[in-house]
Scaffold this active site. Structure first.
Site, PDB file in Angstrom:
ATOM      1  N   SER A 424       0.828  -1.214   0.000  1.00  0.00           N
ATOM      2  CA  SER A 424       0.000   0.000   0.000  1.00  0.00           C
ATOM      3  C   SER A 424       0.856   1.254   0.000  1.00  0.00           C
ATOM      4  O   SER A 424       1.964   1.272   0.547  1.00  0.00           O
ATOM      5  CB  SER A 424      -0.881   0.025   1.253  1.00  0.00           C
ATOM      6  OG  SER A 424      -2.038  -0.713   1.080  1.00  0.00           O
ATOM      7  N   PRO A 425       0.312   2.335  -0.573  1.00  0.00           N
ATOM      8  CA  PRO A 425       0.978   3.636  -0.393  1.00  0.00           C
ATOM      9  C   PRO A 425       0.863   4.055   1.066  1.00  0.00           C
ATOM     10  O   PRO A 425      -0.238   4.091   1.621  1.00  0.00           O
ATOM     11  CB  PRO A 425       0.184   4.569  -1.321  1.00  0.00           C
ATOM     12  CG  PRO A 425      -1.122   3.878  -1.567  1.00  0.00           C
ATOM     13  CD  PRO A 425      -0.885   2.416  -1.413  1.00  0.00           C
ATOM     14  N   GLN A 502       1.226   7.131  -6.812  1.00  0.00           N
ATOM     15  CA  GLN A 502      -0.083   7.647  -6.429  1.00  0.00           C
ATOM     16  C   GLN A 502       0.007   9.162  -6.360  1.00  0.00           C
ATOM     17  O   GLN A 502       0.780   9.715  -5.568  1.00  0.00           O
ATOM     18  CB  GLN A 502      -0.530   7.089  -5.074  1.00  0.00           C
ATOM     19  CG  GLN A 502      -1.945   7.505  -4.671  1.00  0.00           C
ATOM     20  CD  GLN A 502      -2.292   7.128  -3.243  1.00  0.00           C
ATOM     21  OE1 GLN A 502      -1.729   7.690  -2.298  1.00  0.00           O
ATOM     22  NE2 GLN A 502      -3.206   6.173  -3.068  1.00  0.00           N
ATOM     23  N   TYR A 584      -9.044  14.242   1.060  1.00  0.00           N
ATOM     24  CA  TYR A 584      -8.116  15.136   0.369  1.00  0.00           C
ATOM     25  C   TYR A 584      -8.869  15.909  -0.719  1.00  0.00           C
ATOM     26  O   TYR A 584     -10.102  15.805  -0.834  1.00  0.00           O
ATOM     27  CB  TYR A 584      -6.939  14.342  -0.181  1.00  0.00           C
ATOM     28  CG  TYR A 584      -6.088  13.718   0.912  1.00  0.00           C
ATOM     29  CD1 TYR A 584      -5.609  14.483   1.963  1.00  0.00           C
ATOM     30  CD2 TYR A 584      -5.795  12.357   0.902  1.00  0.00           C
ATOM     31  CE1 TYR A 584      -4.840  13.913   2.984  1.00  0.00           C
ATOM     32  CE2 TYR A 584      -5.034  11.775   1.918  1.00  0.00           C
ATOM     33  CZ  TYR A 584      -4.564  12.558   2.953  1.00  0.00           C
ATOM     34  OH  TYR A 584      -3.822  12.000   3.962  1.00  0.00           O
ATOM     35  N   ARG A 632      -8.203   5.583  -6.118  1.00  0.00           N
ATOM     36  CA  ARG A 632      -8.547   5.249  -4.728  1.00  0.00           C
ATOM     37  C   ARG A 632      -9.736   6.098  -4.309  1.00  0.00           C
ATOM     38  O   ARG A 632      -9.728   7.323  -4.467  1.00  0.00           O
ATOM     39  CB  ARG A 632      -7.367   5.488  -3.785  1.00  0.00           C
ATOM     40  CG  ARG A 632      -7.763   5.332  -2.315  1.00  0.00           C
ATOM     41  CD  ARG A 632      -6.569   5.212  -1.374  1.00  0.00           C
ATOM     42  NE  ARG A 632      -6.046   3.838  -1.366  1.00  0.00           N
ATOM     43  CZ  ARG A 632      -5.342   3.320  -0.353  1.00  0.00           C
ATOM     44  NH1 ARG A 632      -5.095   4.036   0.733  1.00  0.00           N
ATOM     45  NH2 ARG A 632      -4.884   2.092  -0.434  1.00  0.00           N
ATOM     46  N   ARG A 726       0.253  -1.916   7.038  1.00  0.00           N
ATOM     47  CA  ARG A 726       1.062  -2.025   8.255  1.00  0.00           C
ATOM     48  C   ARG A 726       1.919  -3.287   8.318  1.00  0.00           C
ATOM     49  O   ARG A 726       3.056  -3.219   8.798  1.00  0.00           O
ATOM     50  CB  ARG A 726       0.151  -1.913   9.480  1.00  0.00           C
ATOM     51  CG  ARG A 726      -0.436  -0.518   9.673  1.00  0.00           C
ATOM     52  CD  ARG A 726      -1.369  -0.459  10.867  1.00  0.00           C
ATOM     53  NE  ARG A 726      -1.893   0.881  11.086  1.00  0.00           N
ATOM     54  CZ  ARG A 726      -2.985   1.359  10.528  1.00  0.00           C
ATOM     55  NH1 ARG A 726      -3.680   0.585   9.690  1.00  0.00           N
ATOM     56  NH2 ARG A 726      -3.393   2.586  10.772  1.00  0.00           N
TER      57      ARG A 726
END
Length: 790
Positions: A424-425, A502, A584, A632, A726
């Site tokens: 993942s980013p 991304q 965002y 996303r 994680r």
């Protein structure tokens, strides 16, 4: 103690006999409004684990129940003229009336006072030390003390009818029939030598369209006989609900959740002690019949409460506290699994688009409590055949196809990933002036060497004011482009992983400190101005207030994204993702929580998507045609009035129409008022909904932490890729590590760097020893169960 059980179903009867067995001096009374021989069900189902618990609690009752059980291991799934079978599931069926007779007889033998035909109007007439409210789904006690129990009752979307047949099913059988109105399904299993339960179910709208609402009981049964004639083999269906007329036999399942299970009633007389009233069984909680847990939960409630009272003799308050604390956790787990199962059956039309092989696998793993490796333990042959089928479907040659699903290739446009694992980013906040350096080379390079098919750079900003923090990377200068090219070259030279960029803009969530200095808190000095769809303050009274974007701002952002995408292509990135999630800038247009505009970019979802789609098209125009693009999204804001999973389906469809290849399905982080419901693979259902309703590849994220999770998600068609965050921070070689843990040595979809190869065999041997030890323990447990007659 003086104990009164209100309700003579499995919960009330079993608790009564356990308490009388525990201490014969207890005065135990069961009050049942029906007569001893009345019943309104057919057969009930237990798992082997429940039987083992009953055997420990009361061997005599368990032995009688075991002698009457019909046991099966196989599940058959019939759809589109095909039958798929898997084994090792370990279930038992018994007639509800037979079960009640066994429990009633055992109660009487122990001296429990059974009172049938006792219509209780008010618990105030009961003088007891403990009252058990096991009075069923429509509990009067729960209703009377609703202020304490705080019940939440959710009527589900399907109608179902509980019938019986003399067709003897030798497996637990699911049959799916498509009609002109939609899909119907049957759940069937044998519970004695002559009879099987036969439940017919369909979504409410399908049930109504078929005209069942207007049919008599007999007409409805005849309809079901015609619909499932092939599987019934000429046998009739029967109802034993003589008290119901017409369509009333078709009901909607009520999911019952109570915040509290214990109410302390005031003393009946001066000087008397207060009386705790404890909900048990369906009065306290329900779990959908598709995982066969109603009776199981009731009996296990009784076992758990009796055990807590035995552990804390003379202290009923402590016993009840311990009971609720421990039992509620397990019940919640089962209810969550039941919710997943319920929703699966409510959406059969969506799953039926899958090939029959994958449809059956999806059904078997629908609750998320049964995983890929758990299926392998149950029926290794079934899993091997399925893996072969799935591997060939993914394009592997037949001789290489039998690999775990996570190691199958994935091709989109001109790119093929070696496996389905994505890093993942993840924001690292470690740049200076937006420039990625040695840290990023080390961070991303290590994860590329760790076996994943695709490695994402963190959200990279398209302008200096688009950053979340001063430490965020950018692609708004040529120098940054060259720095990224150095990292891309390393990944391509030293690994077979692909690398993705991304692109995003922080919007109202920008100009903040790194997470370790206070997540989302504004900078102490050096803040820059913020903009978003509408004026917004992310943290009330704390964050900066952003201004609403005008047309000039939009044009500049469009240009910034276009230039950054060109730089990403020149740097050699294999994949590009547009960040339209988590509050965002682009997300602020999509969510009604953050978009209050009155122009063409606000209001309806179509309008709110207008600017993010403009940005996507601008980027897609300059991004190479052969390279894929993903988006996303936040599929759920987890706030009333925000974006919902239904909205997410339309959002994904719009991006698909604009040219998106994959939807990266995340959720939340749009508002601090959010209340997510966390759990294993908690966002995966939203990925599945988008994938199979929109017809676009998806990437699942959120609490996916084991190979078993990835294998289950990919195999069941819930996503095409799994993004792991994680766990990759703790272990850059997560994919290599998990492959060894499940016993997969490759080479398909798995590449150990040759410099690390000397570590491969010791790791595999260590996990092999662990699996052998676990297998021996499981074998010993199985032998113990067999010795108990289970």
């Amino acid at each position: 103690m003086r104990i009164t059980c209100i309700g003579g179903g499995p919960a009330g009867l079993y608790f009564a006999l356990l308490m009388k067995q525990q201490n014969p001096s207890h005065e135990v009374t069961v009050l049942e409004r029906n007569q001893a021989g009345d019943t309104f069900g057919w057969g009930v189902v237990f798992s082997d684990q429940t039987l083992a618990a009953m055997r420990t609690a009361d061997a005599q009752t368990a032995d009688e129940i075991l002698a009457a059980f019909n046991h099966w291991d196989d599940i058959d799934v019939h759809i589109k003229g095909r039958r798929m079978r898997s084994g090792g599931h370990g279930f038992c069926g018994i007639g509800r009336m037979h079960l009640l007779r066994i429990l009633q007889t055992r109660c009487q033998a122990l001296g429990v006072d059974l009172r049938f035909g006792c219509e209780l109007q008010d618990d105030a007439t009961i003088d007891a030390d403990l009252i058990i409210a096991a009075d069923g789904l429509n509990s009067r006690i729960r209703q009377k003390y609703a202020a304490t129990f705080e019940p939440d009752i959710d009527l589900r979307q399907c109608r179902f009818v509980w019938l019986g047949t003399h067709r003897r099913f030798d497996t637990f059988t699911f049959d799916f029939q498509q009609t002109e109105w939609g899909w119907f399904q049957a759940h069937a299993y044998r519970f004695d030598e002559h009879t099987s339960t036969f439940i017919v179910e369909a979504p409410e709208e399908v049930w109504r369209a078929a005209g069942l609402e207007a049919m008599s009981k007999e007409e409805g049964i005849a309809f079901c006989e015609r619909l499932f004639a092939k599987i019934l083999g000429g046998h009739a269906l029967h109802s034993n609900a003589s008290h119901l007329r017409g369509s009333a036999q078709w009901i909607r399942f009520p999911r019952v959740v109570c915040k509290n299970w214990v109410h302390v009633r005031a003393p009946l007389a001066s000087g008397a002690a207060p009386t705790p009233i404890v909900l048990m069984g369906d009065a306290a909680h329900t779990a959908h019949f598709s995982i066969g847990s109603g009776t199981k939960l009731a009996l296990e409630d009784a076992i758990a409460l009796a055990a807590c009272i035995a552990e804390k003799p003379g202290d009923l308050t402590a016993a009840l506290t311990h009971y609720v604390q421990t039992r509620a956790v397990e019940v919640l787990r089962i209810q969550n699994a039941a919710r997943n199962s319920t929703e699966w059956f409510e959406n059969v039309a969506r799953h039926a688009q899958l090939a029959p092989e994958q449809f059956a696998y999806s059904l078997l793993t629908r609750s998320q409590r049964i995983s890929h490796e758990n299926l392998r333990l149950r029926d290794a042959g079934y899993v091997a055949r399925f893996e072969q089928w799935l591997g060939e479907r993914a394009g592997l040659p037949a001789e290489q196809a039998a690999v775990p699903p996570m190691f199958t290739p994935f091709t989109v446009r001109g790119l093929t990933l070696k496996n389905r694992v994505v890093v993942s980013p993840m924001a690292q906040y470690s740049c200076v002036d937006g420039l990625p350096g040695d840290y990023h080379l080390s961070h991303l390079g290590a994860r590329a060497l760790g076996g994943a098919g695709l490695v994402f750079a963190e959200m990279t900003c398209v302008s200096v004011d688009a950053r979340i923090t001063p430490g965020c990377p950018g692609l708004y200068t040529d120098e940054q482009g060259l720095a990224w090219a150095r990292i891309v070259d390393f990944v391509h030279t030293h690994s077979s992983a692909k690398i993705a960029m991304q692109l995003g803009h922080a919007g109202a969530k920008g100009s903040t400190r790194p997470a370790w200095d206070g997540i989302d808190l504004p900078l102490e000095t050096g803040n820059w101005s913020l903009m978003s769809a509408s004026p917004q303050q992310y943290l009330d009274g704390v964050s900066q207030v952003s201004r609403a974007m005008g047309r000039e701002d939009m044009d500049q952002v469009l240009a910034d994204f276009r230039v950054a995408a060109r730089r990403a292509a020149e740097a050699g990135f294999d994949w590009l993702e547009l960040h339209c999630a988590h509050g965002y800038l682009l997300s602020s247009f999509i969510s009604p929580l953050t978009n209050h505009r009155s122009d063409a970019y606000g209001g309806s979802l179509e309008n709110r998507l207008r600017f993010p789609l403009e940005v996507f098209r601008a980027v897609r125009e300059v991004w190479p045609e052969a390279r894929p693009m993903s988006v996303r999204i936040s599929a759920h804001d987890w706030v009333a009035g925000g974006t919902t999973p239904e909205d997410a389906v339309e959002i994904a469809a719009q991006f698909k129409a604009a040219g998106a290849d994959v939807i990266d399905v995340s959720s939340g982080q749009v508002s601090k008022q959010e209340r997510p419901v966390y759990g294993r693979m908690w966002q995966t259902p939203m990925s599945e909904s988008i994938r199979n309703r929109v017809g676009i590849a998806t990437m699942a994220v959120g609490a996916i932490s084991e190979a078993d999770h990835v294998n289950s998600i990919i195999a069941s068609g819930r996503a095409d890729l799994c993004a792991i965050a994680r766990p990759h921070l703790a272990n850059p070689a997560w994919t290599l590590f998990e492959a060894a843990r499940i016993g997969y040595a490759g080479p398909v979809g798995l590449e150990w760097p040759r410099t690390y190869l000397s570590g491969k065999s010791p790791l595999e041997r260590d996990f092999e020893r662990q699996r052998a030890q676990a297998g021996a323990a499981a074998g010993a447990q199985e032998a113990a169960l067999k010795a108990m007659g289970v």
